[in-house]
Design a protein around this motif. Structure first.
Motif, PDB file in Angstrom:
ATOM      1  N   GLU A 111     -53.348   1.562 -48.003  1.00 48.98           N
ATOM      2  CA  GLU A 111     -54.326   0.880 -48.860  1.00 48.98           C
ATOM      3  C   GLU A 111     -53.908  -0.570 -49.098  1.00 48.98           C
ATOM      4  O   GLU A 111     -54.719  -1.489 -49.017  1.00 48.98           O
ATOM      5  CB  GLU A 111     -54.470   1.620 -50.185  1.00 48.98           C
ATOM      6  N   GLU A 112     -52.620  -0.763 -49.386  1.00 49.11           N
ATOM      7  CA  GLU A 112     -52.106  -2.119 -49.601  1.00 49.11           C
ATOM      8  C   GLU A 112     -52.194  -2.934 -48.311  1.00 49.11           C
ATOM      9  O   GLU A 112     -52.583  -4.102 -48.330  1.00 49.11           O
ATOM     10  CB  GLU A 112     -50.664  -2.060 -50.095  1.00 49.11           C
ATOM     11  N   ARG A 115     -55.419  -4.662 -47.665  1.00 54.60           N
ATOM     12  CA  ARG A 115     -55.802  -5.785 -48.545  1.00 54.60           C
ATOM     13  C   ARG A 115     -54.809  -6.940 -48.504  1.00 54.60           C
ATOM     14  O   ARG A 115     -55.064  -7.992 -49.081  1.00 54.60           O
ATOM     15  CB  ARG A 115     -55.905  -5.291 -49.994  1.00 54.60           C
ATOM     16  N   ILE A 116     -53.714  -6.788 -47.832  1.00 51.33           N
ATOM     17  CA  ILE A 116     -52.595  -7.715 -47.935  1.00 51.33           C
ATOM     18  C   ILE A 116     -52.911  -9.136 -47.453  1.00 51.33           C
ATOM     19  O   ILE A 116     -52.285 -10.089 -47.889  1.00 51.33           O
ATOM     20  CB  ILE A 116     -51.362  -7.123 -47.210  1.00 51.33           C
ATOM     21  N   LYS A 118     -55.829 -10.660 -47.903  1.00 53.78           N
ATOM     22  CA  LYS A 118     -56.896 -11.242 -48.728  1.00 53.78           C
ATOM     23  C   LYS A 118     -56.323 -12.276 -49.684  1.00 53.78           C
ATOM     24  O   LYS A 118     -55.207 -12.135 -50.176  1.00 53.78           O
ATOM     25  CB  LYS A 118     -57.603 -10.152 -49.527  1.00 53.78           C
ATOM     26  N   ARG A 119     -57.098 -13.318 -49.964  1.00 52.78           N
ATOM     27  CA  ARG A 119     -56.679 -14.353 -50.907  1.00 52.78           C
ATOM     28  C   ARG A 119     -56.344 -13.765 -52.265  1.00 52.78           C
ATOM     29  O   ARG A 119     -57.070 -12.918 -52.779  1.00 52.78           O
ATOM     30  CB  ARG A 119     -57.805 -15.345 -51.141  1.00 52.78           C
ATOM     31  N   TYR A 121     -54.347 -11.682 -53.261  1.00 57.10           N
ATOM     32  CA  TYR A 121     -53.913 -10.298 -53.397  1.00 57.10           C
ATOM     33  C   TYR A 121     -52.408 -10.247 -53.631  1.00 57.10           C
ATOM     34  O   TYR A 121     -51.638 -10.865 -52.908  1.00 57.10           O
ATOM     35  CB  TYR A 121     -54.253  -9.454 -52.158  1.00 57.10           C
ATOM     36  N   ARG A 122     -52.021  -9.527 -54.656  1.00 54.71           N
ATOM     37  CA  ARG A 122     -50.603  -9.277 -54.954  1.00 54.71           C
ATOM     38  C   ARG A 122     -50.466  -7.807 -55.282  1.00 54.71           C
ATOM     39  O   ARG A 122     -51.201  -7.285 -56.115  1.00 54.71           O
ATOM     40  CB  ARG A 122     -50.133 -10.100 -56.160  1.00 54.71           C
ATOM     41  N   ALA A 123     -49.545  -7.129 -54.648  1.00 56.96           N
ATOM     42  CA  ALA A 123     -49.291  -5.726 -54.977  1.00 56.96           C
ATOM     43  C   ALA A 123     -48.842  -5.645 -56.431  1.00 56.96           C
ATOM     44  O   ALA A 123     -48.151  -6.536 -56.935  1.00 56.96           O
ATOM     45  CB  ALA A 123     -48.217  -5.158 -54.056  1.00 56.96           C
ATOM     46  N   GLU A 124     -49.237  -4.619 -57.081  1.00 56.67           N
ATOM     47  CA  GLU A 124     -48.926  -4.452 -58.513  1.00 56.67           C
ATOM     48  C   GLU A 124     -47.427  -4.589 -58.775  1.00 56.67           C
ATOM     49  O   GLU A 124     -47.014  -5.236 -59.718  1.00 56.67           O
ATOM     50  CB  GLU A 124     -49.441  -3.092 -58.991  1.00 56.67           C
ATOM     51  N   LYS A 127     -46.239  -8.418 -58.904  1.00 51.09           N
ATOM     52  CA  LYS A 127     -46.968  -9.415 -59.711  1.00 51.09           C
ATOM     53  C   LYS A 127     -46.018 -10.341 -60.468  1.00 51.09           C
ATOM     54  O   LYS A 127     -46.389 -11.448 -60.801  1.00 51.09           O
ATOM     55  CB  LYS A 127     -47.925  -8.725 -60.679  1.00 51.09           C
ATOM     56  N   GLY A 133     -50.229 -15.309 -53.884  1.00 49.01           N
ATOM     57  CA  GLY A 133     -50.988 -14.406 -53.033  1.00 49.01           C
ATOM     58  C   GLY A 133     -51.834 -15.119 -52.002  1.00 49.01           C
ATOM     59  O   GLY A 133     -52.862 -14.607 -51.577  1.00 49.01           O
TER      60      GLY A 133
END
Length: 168
Positions: A111-112, A115-116, A118-119, A121-124, A127, A133
């Motif tokens: 899943e990550e 999306r990695i 994408k503008r 985007y930071r994994a939880e 953060k 990101g």
């Protein structure tokens, strides 16, 4: 942040314009590796590489250096302390080449991984780390402009970012 956003906007505005310059990707990647050698040492990471000489691609040396810097910077940030980082550049037949930057780190789930690039985007779990990101979005833009592909794979304790580019 502003500089990264401007770089991304410029790349989008330039669109699919054909890049005429030739980049010796082997020399470009080796130059970035020299910059990151002391960084890895200071961060307690072991950096190894295998660079096939003479691999040329169409595009800007500066953009491909930035791409390599982004991938190595992320590898240093997100690999485990004392972990290994490997960089490999090799020919894939006569028409393509592959740059891989891999590190030992916390696995990146499917899943990550989707999306990695994408503008913003930071994994939880990351953060609190420095950054906005945008690095991987810039990397993807550079690769697409060169008519290549970039992907992320995670297996056996290694996270790998693989860039495939057409050779000239």
């Amino acid at each position: 942040l502003t500089g990264q956003l401007l770089a991304l906007a410029r790349a989008e505005n330039e669109g699919e314009k054909s890049e005429k310059s030739v980049c010796d990707l082997s020399l470009t990647v080796e130059g970035v590796l020299l910059e990151f050698d002391p960084v890895c040492f200071e961060q307690n990471r072991q950096l190894t590489s295998s660079i096939e000489p003479g691999l040329n691609v169409r595009g800007s040396s500066a953009k491909f250096a930035e791409l390599t810097q982004i991938l190595l910077d992320n590898a240093v940030k997100y690999s485990r302390p004392g972990g290994r980082i490997t960089v490999m550049l090799r020919a894939l037949g006569s028409r393509r080449c592959e740059l891989t930057v891999a590190d030992e780190g916390e696995p990146i789930g499917p899943e990550e991984a989707s999306r990695i690039f994408k503008r913003f985007y930071r994994a939880e779990r990351h953060k609190q780390s420095p950054g906005f990101g945008l690095g991987l979005a810039i990397a993807e833009s550079t690769v697409k402009r060169a008519r290549g592909r970039i992907r992320c794979e995670s297996a056996d304790g290694w996270n790998s970012f693989i860039v495939e580019l057409p050779r000239i």
